[in-house]
Design a protein around this motif. Structure first.
Motif, PDB file in Angstrom:
ATOM      1  N   SER A   1       0.832  -1.205   0.000  1.00 29.49           N
ATOM      2  CA  SER A   1       0.000   0.000   0.000  1.00 29.49           C
ATOM      3  C   SER A   1       0.867   1.254   0.000  1.00 29.49           C
ATOM      4  CB  SER A   1      -0.911   0.014   1.232  1.00 29.49           C
ATOM      5  OG  SER A   1      -1.779  -1.089   1.235  1.00 29.49           O
TER       6      SER A   1
ATOM      7  N   GLN B   1       1.966   1.786  -3.576  1.00 30.96           N
ATOM      8  CA  GLN B   1       0.859   2.323  -4.363  1.00 30.96           C
ATOM      9  C   GLN B   1       0.642   3.810  -4.072  1.00 30.96           C
ATOM     10  OE1 GLN B   1      -2.808   0.140  -3.970  1.00 30.96           O
ATOM     11  NE2 GLN B   1      -3.998   1.679  -5.093  1.00 30.96           N
TER      12      GLN B   1
ATOM     13  N   GLU C   1       3.258   5.843  -5.812  1.00 27.35           N
ATOM     14  CA  GLU C   1       2.992   5.962  -7.243  1.00 27.35           C
ATOM     15  C   GLU C   1       1.948   7.045  -7.507  1.00 27.35           C
ATOM     16  OE1 GLU C   1       4.209   4.161  -9.973  1.00 27.35           O
ATOM     17  OE2 GLU C   1       5.772   3.430  -8.631  1.00 27.35           O
TER      18      GLU C   1
END
Length: 895
Positions: free
Chosen positions: A518, A521, A524
């Motif tokens: 997580s 992510q 990103e």
């Protein structure tokens, strides 16, 4: 706060001594001797059933047998008899006692605490005031009253000395008496069961025989009462304080940076500064400061010129000046040219002005006359070191002649004895501040500098907060409640940032990740580079355990950093639970400074604000300052300016100046957050990055607590009462926005009075007045909401346009309040005056005030009619036929 019946303690006309004795060296015997041999003109009635007479005066068996009601009872009985003695005195009509006896809970004794409560219970029905217990007593030289067991009687004078410590009374008298220092009052408060520093300050602040108030403080029992009384007294006369126990080890252990750095003495220092008091550190300095503030003229700045006949003295004075925060004055070319004409060729040609050891009086006079005209200097320190070829008395005479009858900012330091002592006596006789060493002379000047600054802060008009947006208090309270409901002690970093964002503090976009994937992510989505930090309620300082990784440029770097973080924390803190990670964009601000902004709670003064140089080395740098909320822009800037990092924030060697307003605004917003949200126990923003573009909070955390009181009740200075804001319609339907006045209203208030006719100004102030001065307007706007209230009616579309104002000023007992009201001349006849009066009457009733009073010119028929309509009673003032005294008992006030 209350001064009720304190006149019976500090201006008694008769005294009873209960526990008077003839036993050598007993307290009862020493007090009796002091009472009977100090010149008190009123009756002194000893009470002791075992003695027929004390000091040749008939003794009485009990309080009941006293022939008259004593104003003051002095009690020196065993502790178990004190409460009953107080009850008997109260029943007889006495309204003040001094309890010398100990044994009322010192050291935490349960039996003593019970006695203390019994003492209070005995006094309460009669509103009988208690000084003590466990005190040395009170000494009132003006009355010839020495109701103490001190071994020395004080000289008569105009200084008041108030102390908790009995030992400090005797030490002070030992020091002051041979030096001829006199007192209006010497008050030993002891355990402060009833009368405390706040009460004493309220009484002495209004005493015409007291020129300055000196305090020895060990602890404050009621911070808000103390601060309110101290701020009021400091506006009228110097209040100088010594704090005992500066290095006590009992400071509260705390887990935040702010809590760890906010030591108890630093909190007292902040409180004294906010109250406009001057803090000193020993008895000598205490009396030096009192005499300096009394005799020296006002100064405009902190630049000093040093005039000396010895180079070494000049060096010592320079070191003391710079070390104390003062500045050496830069002599102008014109001044140097003038000095060249009257001084030997070998003079120093700079500041310090060394006029050479053989300087006669004329050389002193010529140099001093020139230096007094130097515009770059705020004061001159003239020093003399005894030499065989010049007469110190001749030099002193020359200085006195040069100054003449004018009050000029001149300080003197004549070293040595003999002739130097004679010179110092001459200076003292002429009211010229004089000292025995260069360091003392500089210290005297710096006392004036610090006092001037504190008085300016009390009277300075703060600007409004730039770009202020309303805080989302509800969002912050919901977030804090969630943490409490989950049984957590600390917010996570992202939660803390969202709470700060609700109050307008700029933050970095931060995401919460439950696990490593997580976190990748989130990185990103945010875009690289990023920083990740561990989230753990068990870890206070993340960087200490490898819980912070910066400048990560890819998903792989994020993944590896998180794995390293987990491994390092497991090794260093195997007991710590990892709740996840926070991920945030890296902030690229190369010229920024790392600051810390924090808040914590002090056990006595409540919430405290902190500002300083931040980063991971914050405890090592120890460059922080504290202040009491509520803040304003001036107070916030003052916090910033009192740190060393301020020099960096001002810009240096190509680094641009930081946005000081943005830093001050962040301090203000955090101050308001602490006021509004009693769930906040401790708060750290570290670092708060600051540069020319503003500020941004990179990391933050908040410790939460179950609220024990409202935010306002926790503060030692009453904050702005926002609950009094409201919109009301006038008789013609026009809306007016009513709110409490603020210090920022000074320009608007002055503009308001400029729009009043000369006749309306005369009716309001009882004399012709064209406009309000800054000092007067500041006094009307910078109010203590604990003592007075002022409401302004403003244009709802233009908050800086005042249409009317009303105020009440309450006595310290909250029994009587005096009102004043004014409406802009061109807006009369619309019911605004009635509206304002009804609002302030309602406020006074809710506050518990018993009556509102005022003086009205007999010709002011409109005001008298309004008072009549509102239920005021009126009668001619006994001392002025031009005035009508109006009074409104609040149980009869019209709704």
């Amino acid at each position: 706060m209350s001064i009720r019946n304190l006149d019976k303690a500090f201006k008694p006309q008769s005294v009873a001594l209960i526990g008077a004795s003839t036993k050598d060296h007993s307290v009862g015997q020493v007090v009796a001797r002091n009472l009977f041999h100090s010149g008190f003109k009123g009756p002194i009635m000893p009470v002791n059933p075992k003695h027929r007479s004390i000091e040749g005066v008939l003794a009485y068996n009990s309080v009941d047998e006293l022939p008259i009601v004593p104003d003051l009872g002095v009690i020196a009985t065993p502790p178990d008899a004190v409460a009953e003695t107080v009850r008997a005195l109260g029943e007889k009509g006495t309204r003040a006692v001094v309890v010398l006896t100990a044994g009322f809970g010192e050291g935490g004794s349960e039996q003593g605490q019970q006695r203390r409560q019994q003492l209070l219970d005995a006094a309460r029905p009669y509103t009988l005031r208690i000084v003590g217990p466990n005190c040395v007593g009170v000494m009132l030289p003006e009355l010839g009253l020495n109701a103490s067991f001190a071994h020395i009687a004080p000289n008569k004078g105009n200084l008041a000395f108030v102390t908790q410590s009995g030992a400090m009374v005797t030490a002070m008298l030992d020091w002051a008496t041979p030096r001829g220092i006199g007192f209006s009052h010497v008050i030993s408060l002891g355990d402060m069961t009833d009368v405390d520093f706040g009460d004493a300050l309220d009484y002495l602040g209004n005493d015409p025989n007291t020129r300055a108030i000196l305090l020895y403080v060990e602890a404050i029992s009621d911070a808000r009462k103390f601060m309110s009384a101290a701020r009021a007294a400091s506006r009228t006369k110097p209040v100088i304080v010594i704090k005992g126990g500066r290095f006590a080890e009992g400071a509260k252990a705390a887990s935040s940076h702010t809590g760890a750095l906010a030591g108890s003495d630093a909190v007292y220092d902040a409180a004294f500064r906010r109250a406009g008091m001057l803090r000193v550190y020993d008895l000598h300095e205490l009396f030096d400061a009192a005499e300096t503030l009394a005799s020296a003229p006002q100064i405009k700045g902190d630049r000093m010129t040093i005039l000396t006949n010895g180079g070494g003295l000049g060096v010592l004075a320079t070191d003391a000046l710079i070390g104390g925060g003062g500045k050496m004055a830069e002599l102008s070319d014109e001044t140097i040219q003038k000095l060249d004409k009257v001084l030997p060729a070998t003079w120093s040609r700079g500041n310090p002005v060394d006029i050479i050891g053989d300087a006669p009086g004329k050389r002193y006079a010529d140099a001093l006359q020139i230096l007094l005209e130097e515009k770059n200097s705020d004061a001159v320190l003239v020093m003399n070191c005894p030499v065989a070829v010049a007469d110190p008395k001749d030099a002193a005479d020359a200085v006195v002649r040069t100054i003449g009858g004018r009050r000029r900012p001149v300080f003197t330091a004549w070293l040595g004895e003999g002739a130097a002592r004679e010179a110092r006596a001459l200076f003292a006789e002429r009211g010229i501040p004089t000292y025995g060493t260069p360091e003392e002379g500089v210290r005297g000047f710096l006392h004036l500098v610090r006092y001037r600054r504190s008085q300016e802060e009390l009277m300075e008009t703060p600007p409004s907060v730039p770009d202020q947006r309303p805080a989302d208090t509800e969002a912050a309270r919901i977030a804090l409640k969630k943490v409490l409901d989950e049984g957590r002690e600390w917010t996570s970093e992202p939660e803390a940032k969202q709470i700060l964002k609700a109050y307008g503090v700029p933050i970095v976009d931060t995401r919460i990740a439950d696990d490593i994937e997580s976190a990748v992510q989130a990185a990103e989505e945010l875009g690289y580079p990023v920083a990740i930090k561990v989230i753990s309620g068990d870890i206070t300082h993340k960087s200490d355990v490898g819980g912070v990784e910066l400048g990560l440029e890819s998903a792989e770097e994020v993944r590896h950093a998180a794995e390293r973080m987990q491994h390092t924390i497991y090794e260093l803190r195997p007991d710590a639970r990892i709740d996840g990670f926070s991920v945030q964009q890296m902030v690229n601000r190369p010229d920024s400074h790392e600051l810390i902004v924090g808040a914590t709670e002090d056990s006595q003064f409540g919430p405290i604000m902190m500002f300083g140089h931040g980063g991971t080395a914050v405890e090592v740098r120890r460059d922080q300052t504290l202040a009491l909320p509520p803040l304003n822009m001036n107070l916030a800037r003052s916090m910033i300016e009192s740190t060393r990092v301020h020099g960096l924030l001002e810009g240096y060697r190509g680094h641009p100046k930081a946005d000081i307003d943005a830093i001050a605004r962040a301090l203000n917003m955090v101050s308001q957050l602490v006021i509004d949200c009693p769930e906040v126990a401790e708060l750290d923003i570290n670092p708060l990055l600051a540069d020319a573009h503003g500020v941004v909070a990179l990391d933050a955390r908040i410790k939460v607590q179950q609220p024990k009181a409202t935010g306002a009740e926790r503060l030692s200075i009453s904050p702005y009462p926002k609950e009094l804001e409201r919109t009301q319609a006038l008789s013609d339907g026009t809306p007016e926005f009513l709110r409490p006045i603020t210090p920022e209203d000074e320009p608007a208030l002055r503009a308001f009075f400029r729009r009043m006719t000369p006749e309306d100004m005369r009716l309001r102030f009882f004399s012709p007045m064209k406009e309000l001065s800054h000092a007067f307007a500041a006094r009307l706007t910078q109010i203590d909401y604990d003592r007075e209230m002022a409401l302004v009616a403003v244009n709802p579309d233009d908050p800086e346009e005042i249409h009317g104002a009303v105020r009440i000023t309450c006595d310290p007992d909250n029994i009587e309040a005096e009102y004043a009201v004014a409406v802009r001349s061109d807006l009369k006849g619309r019911g605004l005056g009635y509206l304002l009066m009804q609002e302030i009457i309602g406020y006074a009733k809710n506050r518990g005030v018993r009556r509102i009073t005022g003086d009205v010119l007999a010709e002011n028929r409109a005001m008298l009619q309004m008072c009549k309509d509102l239920g005021f009673q009126s009668k001619h003032a006994p001392d002025d036929p031009q005035l009508i005294r109006v009074q409104l008992p609040l149980d009869q006030a019209a709704e």
